[in-house]
Structure formats: C-alpha cells, structure tokens
Design an enzyme around this catalytic site. Structure first.
Site, PDB file in Angstrom:
ATOM      1  N   LEU A   1      -8.005  -6.923 -20.831  1.00  0.00           N
ATOM      2  CA  LEU A   1      -7.287  -5.705 -21.249  1.00  0.00           C
ATOM      3  C   LEU A   1      -5.842  -6.088 -21.531  1.00  0.00           C
ATOM      4  CD1 LEU A   1      -7.262  -2.471 -21.325  1.00  0.00           C
ATOM      5  CD2 LEU A   1      -6.384  -2.612 -19.003  1.00  0.00           C
TER       6      LEU A   1
ATOM      7  N   HIS B   1       7.941   9.997  -9.509  1.00  0.00           N
ATOM      8  CA  HIS B   1       7.807   8.702 -10.184  1.00  0.00           C
ATOM      9  C   HIS B   1       6.911   7.760  -9.380  1.00  0.00           C
ATOM     10  CE1 HIS B   1      10.526  10.047 -13.180  1.00  0.00           C
ATOM     11  NE2 HIS B   1      11.613  10.008 -12.433  1.00  0.00           N
TER      12      HIS B   1
ATOM     13  N   ASP C   1       4.245  11.845 -18.852  1.00  0.00           N
ATOM     14  CA  ASP C   1       5.302  12.858 -18.674  1.00  0.00           C
ATOM     15  C   ASP C   1       4.951  13.841 -17.557  1.00  0.00           C
ATOM     16  OD1 ASP C   1       7.647  14.217 -19.153  1.00  0.00           O
ATOM     17  OD2 ASP C   1       6.880  15.307 -20.897  1.00  0.00           O
TER      18      ASP C   1
HETATM   19  C1  FPP Z   1       8.484  11.273 -17.412  1.00  0.00           C
HETATM   20  O1  FPP Z   1       8.517  12.223 -16.381  1.00  0.00           O
HETATM   21  C2  FPP Z   1       8.331   9.964 -16.876  1.00  0.00           C
HETATM   22  C3  FPP Z   1       9.287   8.971 -16.940  1.00  0.00           C
HETATM   23  C4  FPP Z   1      10.617   9.146 -17.532  1.00  0.00           C
HETATM   24  C5  FPP Z   1       9.044   7.662 -16.415  1.00  0.00           C
HETATM   25  C6  FPP Z   1       7.604   7.251 -16.335  1.00  0.00           C
HETATM   26  C7  FPP Z   1       7.530   6.385 -15.171  1.00  0.00           C
HETATM   27  C8  FPP Z   1       6.481   6.245 -14.347  1.00  0.00           C
HETATM   28  C9  FPP Z   1       5.134   6.835 -14.566  1.00  0.00           C
HETATM   29  C10 FPP Z   1       6.619   5.475 -13.126  1.00  0.00           C
HETATM   30  C11 FPP Z   1       7.299   4.216 -13.356  1.00  0.00           C
HETATM   31  C12 FPP Z   1       6.399   3.203 -13.894  1.00  0.00           C
HETATM   32  C13 FPP Z   1       6.847   1.963 -14.040  1.00  0.00           C
HETATM   33  C14 FPP Z   1       5.922   0.855 -14.421  1.00  0.00           C
HETATM   34  C15 FPP Z   1       8.274   1.701 -13.813  1.00  0.00           C
HETATM   35  P1  FPP Z   1       9.830  13.093 -16.235  1.00  0.00           P
HETATM   36  O2  FPP Z   1      10.680  12.462 -15.193  1.00  0.00           O
HETATM   37  O3  FPP Z   1      10.491  13.238 -17.570  1.00  0.00           O
HETATM   38  O4  FPP Z   1       9.221  14.420 -15.742  1.00  0.00           O
HETATM   39  P2  FPP Z   1       9.753  15.894 -16.077  1.00  0.00           P
HETATM   40  O5  FPP Z   1       9.712  16.038 -17.569  1.00  0.00           O
HETATM   41  O6  FPP Z   1       8.768  16.751 -15.385  1.00  0.00           O
HETATM   42  O7  FPP Z   1      11.141  15.986 -15.505  1.00  0.00           O
END
Ligand code: FPP
Length: 241
Positions: A123, A29, A12
């Site tokens: 893994l 991302h 997150d």
């Molecule tokens: C949360 O950050 C993250 C996500 C919703 C997506 C997680 C995705 C990745 C780490 C990259 C993609 C990986 C793959 C394998 C596709 P947020 O966007 O909710 O952040 P915020 O809460 O700060 O807005």
C-alpha cells in the site's frame, strides 16, 4: 465492481469532535491519529493501492501556536510509534508538501520514513504535510521556469505531463476518489491539479468517528457514479464496470 486505486482523504472535524465532548482540540487530533491508523489498515483490506491524507495544510500555520505544535508533535509520535508496523505491513510512505520551513528533526523523521519503506509494495501512504495545492503548483512552476531559463526545456515542449511531473505527486496516479469528513463540502487547497476528475464524497461524520464502515460507504457512493472524464454518456467509464 471497481475499487478506486487511489483514495485521498481530507480528515476534517477533529476540533468539533473534541468540542462536542468538552475536550481540548488536541484530544480530537489524537483521536484523529487513531482513526488514521484504522483507515490505513482498512484500505489494505479493501484493495486500495494508494491513500493520500491531508495531515497539515500550508494554511494550518495560522492556527494558535499551541495547536500547531500539538500537530507537529503528533506527526513525530505517529512516525516514531507506527513506522515499524507500517514497514512490516508493506506500506510505502511518501510525504508531499513543502519540507522547507519544517523543523530539522521532523524533516529527518520524514526522510527516515520514506527511505525505510521505499521498496514496499502492499500500500502507498502519502502524507500531505505542510501541503497546499496552490503552493505545490507555484513550486512546480518555479522548477519548470528554472529548466527553461537554464536551457534544459523549450517553452513549446511544456505539456500537462511536464506540470504533473514537476508536482510533489510526480509518479503518483491522480486520486479516483476524494473523501472529506465532517460535512464540509470543499477541497480546501487539497490536490487541486490532481483532483480534476476525481469523484468527491462528503461524509457527515467527524474524522475521529471514521470507521471501515464509513470507508465502505464512500466506496459504495463511488461505484454508483458514472465517470465521464469530459466525454459523452455512451463512452463513459462506469465506476462499476
Ligand atoms: C481537521 O480538523 C484536521 C486537521 C487540521 C489535521 C488532521 C490531523 C490528524 C487527523 C491527526 C494528525 C495526523 C498526523 C499524521 C499528524 P479540524 O481541526 O479542522 O477540525 P474542526 O474543523 O472541527 O475544527
């Protein structure tokens, strides 16, 4: 000192990481994908057997269309670019979540990743994509109800094991540790059934900033916990045993 066999991660804070730098959310991302690569490498070195990451939740569809397609694009890029290296490193990839509703090319890529790596043993990397814990449980209930309705299963034979085996995570051990970055302290519909006795560690850093030092810090907190699994203190399974 014990190492958790299975670590689940809520990655997150990508959006806030980007905002703090005046960048578009997609930049967060992208940096998140790099942090994921490093986390997978670190997990192998730390002696962890299973890693499950929350990459796209069932609820993420309600983000702006452009962000949804950025995340779909990043998953494709991740599989296309990293699959060969994951395979070489002995990583077995499995995807949990609802496949229906995903574009056919994404489904094909996910299937390719699973099939190429199915015999790897170093893994296990589970990618939760289009995943929601409640949705997973509802789909499991539908499977079990179908078995009952079609005479393959008696209602009296339904146990916790029946439910566990009907989940996307069948045959995957429950996570010992769930890590969430960005300072938020909730599960957000991640592995609801499986995390019944998981230790939860919340780290303040945003996911793109997550390094092997943060991973080690989470393991340190895990080892300091006393895991009772509902028992009394004298029977505890200490994480550091
Ligand atoms: C949360 O950050 C993250 C996500 C919703 C997506 C997680 C995705 C990745 C780490 C990259 C993609 C990986 C793959 C394998 C596709 P947020 O966007 O909710 O952040 P915020 O809460 O700060 O807005």
């Amino acid at each position: 000192m014990s190492t958790p066999a299975h670590v689940a991660i809520i990655m997150d804070g990508n959006g806030r990481w980007a905002k703090a730098r005046g960048l578009p959310r997609v930049a967060g991302h992208k940096a998140g994908v790099e942090a994921l690569r490093q986390a997978v490498r670190a997990a192998g070195g730390l002696g962890i057997d299973w890693v499950t990451v929350y990459a796209f939740s069932s609820e993420n569809w309600s983000r702006p269309q452009s962000e949804v397609s950025d995340l779909m694009g990043l998953l494709k890029l991740f599989i296309r670019r990293d699959l060969a290296e994951l395979h070489r490193s002995g990583v077995k990839v499995r995807v949990i979540g609802e496949r229906e509703g995903l574009q056919p090319d994404i489904r094909a890529l996910l299937e390719e990743a699973e099939s190429l790596t199915k015999d790897n043993r170093k893994l296990n990397l589970n990618i939760a994509f289009n995943y929601g814990g409640r949705d997973e449980i509802a789909r499991a209930v539908r499977r079990i109800a179908t078995d009952v309705a079609e005479g393959r299963l008696a209602i009296s034979a339904i146990t916790e094991r029946t439910v566990a085996d009907a989940l996307d995570t069948a045959k995957i051990p429950d996570p010992d540790l769930v890590i969430r970055t960005s300072g938020e302290m909730r599960l957000s519909n991640f592995l609801l059934w499986q995390s019944a006795y998981s230790e939860l560690v919340f780290l303040p850093c945003y996911w793109p900033d997550f390094t092997s030092a943060h991973f080690e810090e989470a393991l340190r907190q895990f080892r300091a916990r006393e895991r009772r699994f509902g028992r009394v203190e004298r029977d505890v399974v200490s994480s550091s045993a």
